[in-house]
Motif scaffolding. Sequence first.
Motif, mmCIF file in Angstrom:
data_model
loop_
_atom_site.group_PDB
_atom_site.id
_atom_site.type_symbol
_atom_site.label_atom_id
_atom_site.label_comp_id
_atom_site.label_asym_id
_atom_site.label_seq_id
_atom_site.Cartn_x
_atom_site.Cartn_y
_atom_site.Cartn_z
ATOM 1 N N ARG A 1 101.089 44.933 95.071
ATOM 2 C CA ARG A 1 101.422 43.557 95.463
ATOM 3 C C ARG A 1 100.822 42.548 94.484
ATOM 4 O O ARG A 1 101.459 41.561 94.147
ATOM 5 C CB ARG A 1 100.905 43.269 96.875
ATOM 6 N N TYR A 2 99.602 42.806 94.059
ATOM 7 C CA TYR A 2 98.948 41.938 93.076
ATOM 8 C C TYR A 2 99.789 41.887 91.793
ATOM 9 O O TYR A 2 100.060 40.818 91.254
ATOM 10 C CB TYR A 2 97.536 42.457 92.794
ATOM 11 N N SER B 1 94.091 39.562 99.023
ATOM 12 C CA SER B 1 93.951 40.918 99.573
ATOM 13 C C SER B 1 93.408 41.877 98.526
ATOM 14 O O SER B 1 92.475 42.641 98.786
ATOM 15 C CB SER B 1 95.295 41.447 100.083
ATOM 16 N N TYR B 2 93.996 41.817 97.350
ATOM 17 C CA TYR B 2 93.544 42.709 96.278
ATOM 18 C C TYR B 2 92.108 42.387 95.885
ATOM 19 O O TYR B 2 91.292 43.286 95.656
ATOM 20 C CB TYR B 2 94.484 42.582 95.079
ATOM 21 N N THR C 1 102.431 33.780 100.807
ATOM 22 C CA THR C 1 102.506 35.206 100.498
ATOM 23 C C THR C 1 101.770 35.528 99.204
ATOM 24 O O THR C 1 100.996 36.491 99.136
ATOM 25 C CB THR C 1 103.977 35.659 100.400
ATOM 26 N N ALA C 2 101.998 34.720 98.171
ATOM 27 C CA ALA C 2 101.315 34.951 96.887
ATOM 28 C C ALA C 2 99.803 34.874 97.063
ATOM 29 O O ALA C 2 99.063 35.713 96.539
ATOM 30 C CB ALA C 2 101.784 33.936 95.849
ATOM 31 N N ARG D 1 98.598 50.049 97.388
ATOM 32 C CA ARG D 1 99.669 49.103 97.726
ATOM 33 C C ARG D 1 99.219 47.665 97.500
ATOM 34 O O ARG D 1 100.019 46.807 97.178
ATOM 35 C CB ARG D 1 100.167 49.320 99.141
ATOM 36 N N PHE D 2 97.910 47.392 97.641
ATOM 37 C CA PHE D 2 97.397 46.048 97.376
ATOM 38 C C PHE D 2 97.431 45.740 95.881
ATOM 39 O O PHE D 2 97.713 44.621 95.473
ATOM 40 C CB PHE D 2 95.982 45.883 97.944
ATOM 41 N N GLY E 1 98.309 40.603 105.227
ATOM 42 C CA GLY E 1 97.624 41.329 104.173
ATOM 43 C C GLY E 1 96.764 42.477 104.621
ATOM 44 O O GLY E 1 97.191 43.624 104.642
ATOM 45 N N ASP F 1 102.921 42.525 91.521
ATOM 46 C CA ASP F 1 104.176 41.819 91.815
ATOM 47 C C ASP F 1 104.006 40.325 91.559
ATOM 48 O O ASP F 1 104.944 39.646 91.134
ATOM 49 C CB ASP F 1 104.608 42.025 93.260
ATOM 50 N N MET F 2 102.823 39.820 91.796
ATOM 51 C CA MET F 2 102.565 38.390 91.621
ATOM 52 C C MET F 2 102.245 38.013 90.169
ATOM 53 O O MET F 2 102.752 37.026 89.663
ATOM 54 C CB MET F 2 101.403 37.928 92.520
ATOM 55 N N TYR G 1 98.559 38.018 98.868
ATOM 56 C CA TYR G 1 98.577 39.197 97.998
ATOM 57 C C TYR G 1 97.420 39.177 97.002
ATOM 58 O O TYR G 1 96.763 40.197 96.789
ATOM 59 C CB TYR G 1 99.907 39.308 97.258
#
Length: 163
Positions: free
Chosen positions: A98-99, A77-78, A70-71, A94-95, A18, A101-102, A74
Amino acid sequence: MAGNSVCYATAADLAMLGLPDNVLKKVDAPTIQRHLEIASGTINSYLRSQYKLPIKVDSTTGLYPAELVTACVYLASYSVIQFIGYNPNSADSRFEDRYHDMVGNSAVSGSRGWLDRVASGAVSLNIEVDQTPGTNEGGPRVNTQPARGWNLDVLSRPNTKFI
């Protein structure tokens, strides 16, 4: 979620998958841990509709499924990026991607995140079905009534007629 709660990722996972070192150096270890715990709780809020919680580590590897790690990374990280000061005009975006995406993106019509798809059953985790090995949850239950006065001795005699 403090104490003996489930946390799907570690600070080492966060560093490896992350956040870059320059970000991690700005946040102390207890704060990082708290962000990971909150992310794990968020994941559980999606999982509980399809899975018995808590999800256990794989009995062979001793690890949580990679997709849960991974979830968690993500989401955490955000959360950490927001904690230290999110800049949408930088690589920080990008964070956010990814957030989303989840969990999906409410600003985009029809956007469903991976966790939404898990909660609906469209995507499933590769985990052992029985998360509590050693307990027999599926055996039959037998209940009997009190004795009704049958005399088994009479029933077992030869030449007994029953009307």
